[in-house]
Design an enzyme around this catalytic site. Structure first.
Site, PDB file in Angstrom:
ATOM      1  N   HIS A  75       7.464  15.077   0.623  1.00  0.00           N
ATOM      2  CA  HIS A  75       6.996  13.781   0.128  1.00  0.00           C
ATOM      3  C   HIS A  75       5.601  13.464   0.659  1.00  0.00           C
ATOM      4  CE1 HIS A  75       6.799   9.277   0.391  1.00  0.00           C
ATOM      5  NE2 HIS A  75       7.122   9.419  -0.875  1.00  0.00           N
ATOM      6  N   GLU A  78       3.100  15.450  -1.324  1.00  0.00           N
ATOM      7  CA  GLU A  78       2.893  14.863  -2.659  1.00  0.00           C
ATOM      8  C   GLU A  78       1.929  13.676  -2.599  1.00  0.00           C
ATOM      9  OE1 GLU A  78       4.135  11.300  -4.733  1.00  0.00           O
ATOM     10  OE2 GLU A  78       5.992  12.216  -4.005  1.00  0.00           O
ATOM     11  N   HIS A  79       2.009  12.883  -1.524  1.00  0.00           N
ATOM     12  CA  HIS A  79       1.107  11.739  -1.359  1.00  0.00           C
ATOM     13  C   HIS A  79      -0.345  12.175  -1.194  1.00  0.00           C
ATOM     14  CE1 HIS A  79       2.988   7.649  -0.769  1.00  0.00           C
ATOM     15  NE2 HIS A  79       4.049   8.391  -1.039  1.00  0.00           N
ATOM     16  N   GLU A 148      -2.470   8.207   4.596  1.00  0.00           N
ATOM     17  CA  GLU A 148      -1.183   8.296   3.907  1.00  0.00           C
ATOM     18  C   GLU A 148      -0.020   8.081   4.858  1.00  0.00           C
ATOM     19  OE1 GLU A 148      -0.671   8.240   0.637  1.00  0.00           O
ATOM     20  OE2 GLU A 148      -2.849   7.973   0.728  1.00  0.00           O
ATOM     21  N   GLU A 155       5.706   2.187   2.527  1.00  0.00           N
ATOM     22  CA  GLU A 155       6.654   2.498   1.455  1.00  0.00           C
ATOM     23  C   GLU A 155       8.086   2.489   1.991  1.00  0.00           C
ATOM     24  OE1 GLU A 155       7.815   6.212  -1.558  1.00  0.00           O
ATOM     25  OE2 GLU A 155       5.923   6.256  -0.444  1.00  0.00           O
TER      26      GLU A 155
END
Length: 464
Positions: A75, A78-79, A148, A155
């Site tokens: 993940h 991907e960010h 991030e 998030e």
């Protein structure tokens, strides 16, 4: 148009007629063309008459391929994907996409990481090149990693406010214990705070390789051109080694997560289902459709025995029956928002509804099949879901079945075969997994033995 097909199908459902093959638009009955590059990368296309296309890179790697030390890396990676490459900085990527009238997105699941672009047909070669640049040449600078890190932690805070996310993360951790599917997609806070550039590069080296990638395109296209462009931009990727992720075995357990701010209980009752590679999965998806979903605030409600009994008794404010499939296993059950004093009543109603579905008539089954087919049509309305479905089937099953073929397999389900397939989640003589979220610490869920006894009573009535 899609609306005409839905209306035609709905009229047939209401008449009790089978949803026939003639109601399948051409794009859903198209056959995927699949080619393989020397490095093992597969190229899958589905041609339609659209002037646009969705092109995606589907990586056979997600949180279920991680371990406790690197959970969250897929993940995190991907960010970082759109933050700059050796050829383009972040602003260049954003400006190119905007000037092309395109869109660019990505997501991570437990079994896949996906990067995709929606482009005009004429810009498809550009879309393939852009994705190849992002996949192979991202810089992963120190500044972008730190930026991030903060974004992902924020998030995580937002995900923690979504009751269904909290419940199902705990469902997976209980169902699969130490198995790889127990890992959350975002990973734990300590990992997010510690993931380094070397961790990212190691992950790319291991998973972003030829035999773990599918490039999928749905829309206006020429298959040979797509293959040529893919070979040009991805052909130098190494093939890589073939390996399987650790197995995840289902086990039963129960958990209450207190939260004083919640005035109702968010509840999941979960059994082991079937994987994408199992023929039983089609019947279990049909079972999910037949059990239905309910929301007391909705203007119209689905028609099912469970919906009617819950509406009459107030045993839940809303519920959704679900069937979640992974490559080799799955989860089937009920997610509901429940008054604290209605847990036992809802559980019994759920077991009773399962029992009633097992005695379904041939005519009722045909109506259920038609509604199920309609739901499938709606779920694949658009080039992006078509492309995702094509790539997922190739990665998880090894071949692609279009809707026409899936509808044919649904038509082949008989009352006897449906019953046989839907009894399999109950054959293991164990309790379900139960997770409840909300209420004070003093609130107590019924003990796990209650849920086992309710399931055993259902097994006894079904003579299994």
């Amino acid at each position: 148009t899609m609306i005409r097909h839905i209306l035609a199908a709905t009229r047939n459902v209401n008449k009790g007629q089978i949803f026939s093959q003639s109601h399948i638009p051409k794009r859903w009955s198209s056959t995927a063309q699949v080619s393989q590059l020397p490095n093992g990368m597969r190229v899958a296309t589905m041609k339609t008459n659209d002037l646009t296309a969705t092109v995606g890179i589907y990586v056979d790697g997600g949180s279920s391929f991680e371990n406790t030390l690197n959970n969250g890396t897929a993940h995190f990676l991907e960010h970082l994907a759109f933050k700059g490459t050796q050829k383009r900085d972040r602003q260049d990527i954003e400006l190119e996409v905007e000037n092309k009238g395109a869109s660019l997105n990505a997501y991570t699941s437990r079994e896949q990481t996906v990067y995709y672009a929606q482009v005009f047909q004429k810009d498809l070669p550009w879309g393939i090149e852009l994705l190849s640049d992002i996949i192979q040449n991202s810089l992963f600078t120190k500044n972008s990693i730190e930026d991030e890190r903060g974004t992902i932690l924020r998030e995580m805070e937002e995900v923690g406010k979504q009751e269904i996310e909290v419940v199902f993360d705990h469902v997976h951790s209980l169902c699969y214990k130490d198995g790889s599917l127990a890992h959350t997609i975002l990973g734990p806070v300590e990992n997010i705070n510690s993931i380094s550039r070397n961790d990212i590069l190691d992950y790319v080296k291991k998973y972003y390789i030829g035999n773990r990638l599918v490039l999928g395109v749905a829309g206006g296209l020429d298959h040979n051109q797509v293959v040529e462009e893919t070979a040009r931009h991805f052909g130098n990727l190494p093939k890589g080694e073939t390996f399987l992720k650790p197995e995840s075995l289902f086990s039963s357990d129960i958990l209450h997560i207190p939260n004083d701010s919640k005035t109702e209980l968010y509840l999941a009752i979960v059994f082991e289902g079937a994987g994408w590679d199992s023929k039983d999965n089609t019947s279990l998806m049909l079972l999910q459709s037949l059990l239905g979903s309910y929301d007391r605030l909705a203007v119209t409600q689905q028609s099912s025995d469970l919906v009617r009994s819950v509406a009459e008794t107030g045993a839940a404010h809303k519920f959704t029956s679900f069937n979640t499939a992974y490559q080799k296993t799955g989860l089937i059950g009920l997610y509901a928002v429940v008054p604290f004093d209605k847990v036992e009543e809802l559980t019994r109603l759920y077991m009773d509804a399962w029992l009633k579905v097992m005695s379904i008539s041939a005519q009722e089954l045909e109506i259920g099949k038609a509604k199920f087919k309609l739901a499938l049509l709606q779920s694949l309305d658009g080039l992006t879901p078509l492309c995702e479905d094509m790539a997922r089937q190739l990665q998880f099953v090894g071949q692609y079945r279009n809707l026409q073929q899936i509808f044919r397999s649904i038509d082949e389900i008989s009352v006897d075969s449906f019953r046989l397939d839907c009894l399999k989640p109950l054959r293991k003589k164990i309790a379900p997994v139960v997770v409840g979220y909300g209420g004070p610490e003093s609130f107590r869920l019924p003990p796990l033995q209650f849920f086992k006894d309710a399931t055993d009573a259902l097994r006894d009535q079904l003579k299994i």
